[in-house]
Design a protein around this motif. Structure first.
Motif, short mmCIF file in Angstrom:
data_model
loop_
_atom_site.label_atom_id
_atom_site.label_comp_id
_atom_site.label_asym_id
_atom_site.label_seq_id
_atom_site.Cartn_x
_atom_site.Cartn_y
_atom_site.Cartn_z
N UNK A 14 9.89 4.08 85.41
CA UNK A 14 9.81 4.31 83.97
C UNK A 14 10.10 3.02 83.21
N UNK A 15 10.92 2.17 83.79
CA UNK A 15 11.28 0.90 83.16
C UNK A 15 10.07 0.00 82.95
N UNK A 16 8.97 0.27 83.64
CA UNK A 16 7.77 -0.56 83.53
C UNK A 16 6.77 -0.06 82.48
N UNK A 43 4.15 3.79 75.37
CA UNK A 43 4.06 4.81 76.41
C UNK A 43 5.39 5.54 76.58
N UNK A 44 6.48 4.81 76.50
CA UNK A 44 7.80 5.45 76.54
C UNK A 44 7.95 6.43 75.38
N UNK A 45 7.40 6.07 74.23
CA UNK A 45 7.48 6.93 73.06
C UNK A 45 6.78 8.26 73.30
N UNK A 46 5.86 8.31 74.24
CA UNK A 46 5.19 9.55 74.59
C UNK A 46 5.94 10.30 75.70
N UNK A 47 6.50 9.57 76.66
CA UNK A 47 7.16 10.18 77.82
C UNK A 47 8.57 10.67 77.48
N UNK A 48 9.34 9.89 76.75
CA UNK A 48 10.74 10.25 76.49
C UNK A 48 10.91 11.60 75.78
#
Length: 189
Positions: free
Chosen positions: A103-105, A110-115
């Motif tokens: 996830x760090x990559x 994209x994090x804004x969608x996954x988190x």
């Protein structure tokens, strides 16, 4: 072909890490060209995002199905949700390891969608615990946020150590975890 690229990528990301795996490594491993890769994915991170989305979307759907089952108690649903998380590690251990480790990559967008999706898993647990408190199955003084994080902590870490072919089944692990949690949160009788 997209599925074949994804499966091989998960295997390589798990073995070598996302950063250490090139697109060339992926296409060489299945005998296709980079053009084939780019037909399905615009970048290696897009592929990683696809892996993340697929994994978490599947868990959210399963969790929602469990919560919507009106025939079960909150205790039974708690077991089912814990079992689901552990069973997913058994079924999709490679994807689980890639999900948690890589996830760090993901870039910020994209994090804004996954988190928020990851948070949804937590919210479903919190809602279940609140319902259990309200209907008297769980203690009234339960710190729902901390208990939720504890449950997620013990279940999410299983990707590191759980061996599906080991001496303890996923159902036994789920029973042990839920028993451990319920003995701390179950209403005294």
């Amino acid at each position: 072909m997209k599925h074949k690229l994804t499966v091989k990528s998960i295997e390589l990301f798990e073995k070598n890490g996302f950063s250490e795996t090139s697109i060339q490594d992926i296409v060489d491993a299945i005998g296709v060209t980079k053009g084939t890769f780019y037909y399905y994915f615009k970048s290696k991170e897009a592929l990683l995002m696809d892996i993340h989305s697929s994994y978490i979307d599947g868990m959210i759907k399963q969790q929602k199905d469990i919560l919507e089952d009106v025939s079960k108690s909150c205790k039974e649903k708690l077991y089912d949700m814990v079992y689901m998380l552990i069973h997913n590690v058994e079924l999709e251990g490679h994807s689980a390891r890639v999900f948690f480790r890589e996830m760090k990559n993901l870039k910020e967008e994209n994090l804004a969608e996954i988190l928020p999706k990851r948070d949804q898993i937590r919210y479903y647990f919190q809602d279940l615990l609140k319902q259990g408190v309200e209907n008297g199955e769980f203690r009234k003084d339960l710190n729902i946020d901390i208990v939720t994080f504890a449950i997620l902590g013990i279940t999410n870490w299983t990707y590191q150590w759980y061996k599906p072919n080991g001496p303890v089944t996923d159902k036994e692990v789920a029973s042990i975890f839920v028993d451990m949690v319920l003995n701390g949160i179950e209403e005294s009788r």
